[in-house]
Design a protein around this motif. Sequence first.
Motif, PDB file in Angstrom:
ATOM      1  N   GLU A  72      -5.750   0.718  -7.675  1.00 36.53           N
ATOM      2  CA  GLU A  72      -4.623  -0.131  -7.390  1.00 36.53           C
ATOM      3  C   GLU A  72      -5.046  -0.431  -5.856  1.00 36.53           C
ATOM      4  OE1 GLU A  72       0.116  -0.537  -6.599  1.00 36.53           O
ATOM      5  OE2 GLU A  72      -0.595   1.119  -7.520  1.00 36.53           O
ATOM      6  N   THR A  73      -5.347   0.506  -4.839  1.00 35.67           N
ATOM      7  CA  THR A  73      -5.419   0.284  -3.666  1.00 35.67           C
ATOM      8  C   THR A  73      -6.778  -0.684  -3.616  1.00 35.67           C
ATOM      9  OG1 THR A  73      -4.524   2.336  -3.002  1.00 35.67           O
ATOM     10  CG2 THR A  73      -6.214   1.228  -1.499  1.00 35.67           C
ATOM     11  N   TYR A  74      -7.730  -0.400  -4.277  1.00 37.60           N
ATOM     12  CA  TYR A  74      -9.202  -1.219  -4.288  1.00 37.60           C
ATOM     13  C   TYR A  74      -8.617  -2.544  -4.607  1.00 37.60           C
ATOM     14  CZ  TYR A  74     -13.323  -3.273  -6.400  1.00 37.60           C
ATOM     15  OH  TYR A  74     -14.317  -4.105  -6.503  1.00 37.60           O
ATOM     16  N   LEU A 110       0.704  -1.184  -0.079  1.00 36.90           N
ATOM     17  CA  LEU A 110       0.195   0.018   0.020  1.00 36.90           C
ATOM     18  C   LEU A 110       0.769   1.346   0.075  1.00 36.90           C
ATOM     19  CD1 LEU A 110      -2.761  -1.199   2.577  1.00 36.90           C
ATOM     20  CD2 LEU A 110      -2.945  -0.729   0.133  1.00 36.90           C
ATOM     21  N   VAL A 122       0.358   5.428  -2.295  1.00 37.98           N
ATOM     22  CA  VAL A 122       0.271   6.657  -1.694  1.00 37.98           C
ATOM     23  C   VAL A 122       1.358   7.503  -1.778  1.00 37.98           C
ATOM     24  CG1 VAL A 122       0.236   7.544   1.030  1.00 37.98           C
ATOM     25  CG2 VAL A 122      -0.930   5.413   0.301  1.00 37.98           C
ATOM     26  N   SER A 140      -3.992   5.039  -8.556  1.00 38.59           N
ATOM     27  CA  SER A 140      -3.550   4.461  -7.069  1.00 38.59           C
ATOM     28  C   SER A 140      -4.877   4.171  -6.340  1.00 38.59           C
ATOM     29  CB  SER A 140      -2.796   5.713  -6.455  1.00 38.59           C
ATOM     30  OG  SER A 140      -1.764   6.254  -7.159  1.00 38.59           O
ATOM     31  N   THR A 180      -5.402  -4.258   3.507  1.00 42.04           N
ATOM     32  CA  THR A 180      -6.104  -2.983   3.975  1.00 42.04           C
ATOM     33  C   THR A 180      -5.076  -2.132   4.622  1.00 42.04           C
ATOM     34  OG1 THR A 180      -7.176  -3.870   6.059  1.00 42.04           O
ATOM     35  CG2 THR A 180      -8.372  -4.066   4.279  1.00 42.04           C
ATOM     36  N   LEU A 181      -5.246  -0.833   4.757  1.00 38.57           N
ATOM     37  CA  LEU A 181      -4.633   0.272   5.493  1.00 38.57           C
ATOM     38  C   LEU A 181      -4.617  -0.299   6.923  1.00 38.57           C
ATOM     39  CD1 LEU A 181      -2.560   2.425   5.730  1.00 38.57           C
ATOM     40  CD2 LEU A 181      -4.451   3.792   5.651  1.00 38.57           C
ATOM     41  N   HIS A 186      -7.239  -4.459  -1.940  1.00 40.42           N
ATOM     42  CA  HIS A 186      -8.194  -4.890  -0.868  1.00 40.42           C
ATOM     43  C   HIS A 186      -9.261  -5.838  -1.513  1.00 40.42           C
ATOM     44  CE1 HIS A 186     -11.446  -4.367   1.975  1.00 40.42           C
ATOM     45  NE2 HIS A 186     -12.107  -4.119   1.305  1.00 40.42           N
TER      46      HIS A 186
END
Length: 255
Positions: A237-239, A188, A192, A234, A248-249, A242
């Motif tokens: 990509e994060t989705y 992650l 960011v 981004s 997850t963060l 997850h």
Amino acid sequence: MQRPRVLTRRQKLVRFVFNPFYAAQRVFRPSRPDLVPDPLVRKLQLWRTLLGAAAWVVLTLTYKAVSSASDVGNLASDRLEQSWHSVLVLVCTLPVVVGVFVAASRGPVRRVYLRRALRSVGAVLALMAAMFTFVLSVVPETQAMRDFVGLPGKIALGVMCVWALGFAVYGIGLSLVHVFRTADIHELVPPVLATVLVWEMALLDLTTGAYDQVPPGVRLVFVMGAPVTVTVLSVWETYRLHRYHRLTLRGALRR
């Protein structure tokens, strides 16, 4: 189906010493054994970088006349300088973003992230060392040192300069694509950090009057197009991390 050739440790060392592009791949690409692979995201990151460079070339050729070979060389030099500026901004931003990420984590995972961050720090130092070697080999201020080492030293410096140039140019590209291998810290971190970096560069371009030869409307679209595109990528990509890999963060920070 033929299996890929597995290199011995000695063969890897020889290739690292004599092939600057292989060395750059080893230094600047993430290589954590348990790294979550997502080939689609990696391809999009590469295409994002290539399309950004292509857009810059088209914009420059459209609004800046090219009438000689020296102009083409100047354009290439400008692009390399701009990429180097991006790397410098990334070098300054990296410890801040990574520091916040590590400070926000809890438990023993904090030490794990700090240990993993050494690879990103090593990539930064390797790039700086390559650029310093290039400086030693060509800048007028180091002429006295080159005279002192004599002809054998100059030959060695020349060979090192050629190696360092290939390593640095390819390394700059890999650093921008892989965000100084920060995926080795956690998957992650790169999206960011890339988002923060691209907005910083857009703000820098706006405040310094970059692309002043371009009409204001086109300039605004070009400058703001990069951060908007990277931000969307981004978020996507994060989705994916997850949705398909359960990252997850909150889980990364152990909260």
